[in-house]
Write a protein that holds these residues in place. Sequence first.
Motif, short mmCIF file in Angstrom:
data_model
loop_
_atom_site.label_atom_id
_atom_site.label_comp_id
_atom_site.label_asym_id
_atom_site.label_seq_id
_atom_site.Cartn_x
_atom_site.Cartn_y
_atom_site.Cartn_z
N LYS A 100 34.39 33.76 34.29
CA LYS A 100 35.37 33.11 33.43
C LYS A 100 36.63 33.96 33.35
N ASP A 101 37.79 33.31 33.41
CA ASP A 101 39.05 34.05 33.45
C ASP A 101 39.47 34.58 32.08
N ALA A 102 38.45 34.97 31.30
CA ALA A 102 38.66 35.70 30.06
C ALA A 102 38.02 37.07 30.16
N PHE A 103 37.44 37.38 31.32
CA PHE A 103 36.82 38.68 31.59
C PHE A 103 37.66 39.41 32.63
N HIS A 104 37.74 40.72 32.50
CA HIS A 104 38.57 41.51 33.40
C HIS A 104 37.79 41.92 34.64
N LEU A 105 38.42 41.71 35.79
CA LEU A 105 37.88 42.08 37.09
C LEU A 105 38.88 43.03 37.74
N GLU A 106 38.46 44.24 37.98
CA GLU A 106 39.36 45.29 38.47
C GLU A 106 40.14 44.83 39.70
N GLY A 107 41.46 45.03 39.65
CA GLY A 107 42.31 44.71 40.78
C GLY A 107 42.69 43.25 40.89
N HIS A 108 42.30 42.44 39.91
CA HIS A 108 42.59 41.01 39.93
C HIS A 108 43.24 40.59 38.62
N VAL A 109 43.96 39.48 38.68
CA VAL A 109 44.65 38.95 37.50
C VAL A 109 43.64 38.36 36.53
N THR A 110 43.86 38.59 35.24
CA THR A 110 43.19 37.84 34.18
C THR A 110 44.28 37.05 33.46
N THR A 111 44.32 35.75 33.68
CA THR A 111 45.41 34.95 33.10
C THR A 111 45.16 34.56 31.66
N LEU A 112 43.89 34.48 31.24
CA LEU A 112 43.53 33.97 29.92
C LEU A 112 44.08 32.56 29.71
N GLY A 113 44.35 31.86 30.81
CA GLY A 113 44.87 30.51 30.72
C GLY A 113 46.28 30.42 30.19
N SER A 114 47.03 31.53 30.23
CA SER A 114 48.33 31.57 29.57
C SER A 114 49.44 32.03 30.52
N LEU A 115 50.60 31.41 30.39
CA LEU A 115 51.76 31.85 31.15
C LEU A 115 52.14 33.29 30.81
N ALA A 116 51.78 33.72 29.61
CA ALA A 116 52.13 35.08 29.18
C ALA A 116 51.35 36.15 29.95
N ALA A 145 50.07 35.42 33.30
CA ALA A 145 49.85 34.82 34.61
C ALA A 145 49.83 35.83 35.75
N ASP A 146 50.47 36.98 35.57
CA ASP A 146 50.56 37.97 36.65
C ASP A 146 49.96 39.33 36.26
N GLU A 147 49.12 39.34 35.25
CA GLU A 147 48.63 40.61 34.71
C GLU A 147 47.36 41.07 35.45
N VAL A 148 47.53 42.04 36.32
CA VAL A 148 46.42 42.59 37.10
C VAL A 148 45.68 43.62 36.25
N MET A 149 44.36 43.54 36.24
CA MET A 149 43.55 44.41 35.41
C MET A 149 43.19 45.71 36.14
N PRO A 150 43.32 46.84 35.47
CA PRO A 150 42.99 48.12 36.12
C PRO A 150 41.51 48.45 36.09
N HIS A 151 40.70 47.64 35.39
CA HIS A 151 39.28 47.96 35.25
C HIS A 151 38.48 46.69 35.03
N ASP A 152 37.19 46.77 35.27
CA ASP A 152 36.26 45.71 34.87
C ASP A 152 36.02 45.81 33.37
N SER A 153 35.86 44.68 32.72
CA SER A 153 35.34 44.72 31.35
C SER A 153 33.82 44.85 31.42
N GLY A 154 33.20 45.10 30.27
CA GLY A 154 31.80 45.49 30.25
C GLY A 154 30.85 44.51 30.91
N ALA A 155 31.00 43.22 30.63
CA ALA A 155 30.09 42.23 31.19
C ALA A 155 30.20 42.19 32.71
N VAL A 156 31.41 42.26 33.22
CA VAL A 156 31.61 42.24 34.67
C VAL A 156 31.04 43.51 35.29
#
Length: 458
Positions: A80-96, A98-109
């Motif tokens: 789900k695009d509410a979890f952070h995946l290292e090196g990939h964008v997490t949009t949270l479904g928001s234009l705010a 849309a281009d935010e690349v995550m530097p780390h995995d969140s815990g569940a991932v």
Amino acid sequence: MDEGPLWWPVRQLIDAYRSGSLSPVDVCEQAQERIAQLNPLLHAVVLTTGKLARSQAVAAEAAYRSGTAGPLAGVPVSIKDAFHLEGHVTTLGSLAHADEVMPHDSGAVRRLRRAGAVVVGKTNVPEFCQSATTDNLLGPDAANPFDLRRTAGGSSGGAASSVAAGMCTLGLGSDGGGSIRIPASFCGLVGFKPTYGTVHDEGGFRAFSPFISVGPLARCVDDARRMHDVLSDGGDGAQDASDDPKPRRVAWCAKPEGRPIDPGIGAVTSAAVDKLASCGHEVHPVDLDLAGWEEIFGPLVLADEGERRGHLLNGPHELTWYCRRSLEAAERLDPAAVSAARSAQRAYRERVDRWFGDYDVIATPATATTAFELGCRPAAIAGEPVSKLWGAFPFAVPFNVSGHPAVVLPAGFVEGLPAAIQLVGRHGSDHDLLAVAEQLEGALDVRPFARQPVGVSV
């Protein structure tokens, strides 16, 4: 009918990988091909992760050869695009974002990665997960594989659609107000919300903080259990349910709070409860007092959103109407209402806890309707007017407010669309609840996921 390994349960996949009769790399490629074929219609996946998935599949194949494979090694999973995946964008479904690349995995991932799962893509969400349907300003709504004109539900709608359409075996979701269970119900899946506070997403997105749980979307209870065990660090993910759970006292609440329900869903879920009785459980029709959850849920969600995202009201990015409305309401929120809601939540949890002095399991319909057409929330059900906010799905949120574990599973069909039953257990009874759900699953023998998306030839 064998429809290929993307439809196999986790147990069968892993057995084939261990024997060497099936390659995780081949299954990964099949998943990517299916996403490419179906996603233009379903809009379930917002970001494919082909390079990562292939590297994970290659690693899984090597791990099986060396005998070091994790409990989900080689299993295709959507995130789900509410979890952070290292090196990939997490949009949270928001234009705010849309281009935010995550530097780390969140815990569940991180736990899924450690278990050897193959991440095939990130799935569609409403803006900041603030809707029970999956629509945002980044692209089209997530559609339902049973009818492309209908919603997949939300907020884990993309995750549910991806699993139901055979793009992957498991979907990672989160449930703060029914966000796993509602789309599972609409898409013919098993959806599990663990006991509040038992599964965390360290370093991840925060929303619905007093209510949220991380959990699986799957095509059978055993698959959901295996993913849950990985997410909760509860074992190797391969525990078996007890063969025949001892008889339980089941409280069957056919119309919680007297709310209207589609007659077809009422019939399907009543028949499912009869199956529980035939399995040896004591079923007691009851009228449980679930009222009061809206007065708790609303202020606490608004307070959380206002604190975390209130600044976006004056930001440069357009917001969905529902996100803007929530943030504006948060600005007007009386702090006294928040304090009262916090106190009321404690009392609500205690009230539901007391019912488990008399019963082991509470059963309700999962939703009041089947999946409705995109953008067309029902204004009436069974001839009675209902709130467009909660009318179609009022039975999930009470157990977010109380924090109890809850699972939904397919119970049958109404006019060709899935209908589901919800089972709720005591705090901390997650595995026992899943054992009862698996027993009922076997008695019902409903397999909606074997169907192909309507109007799609594959």
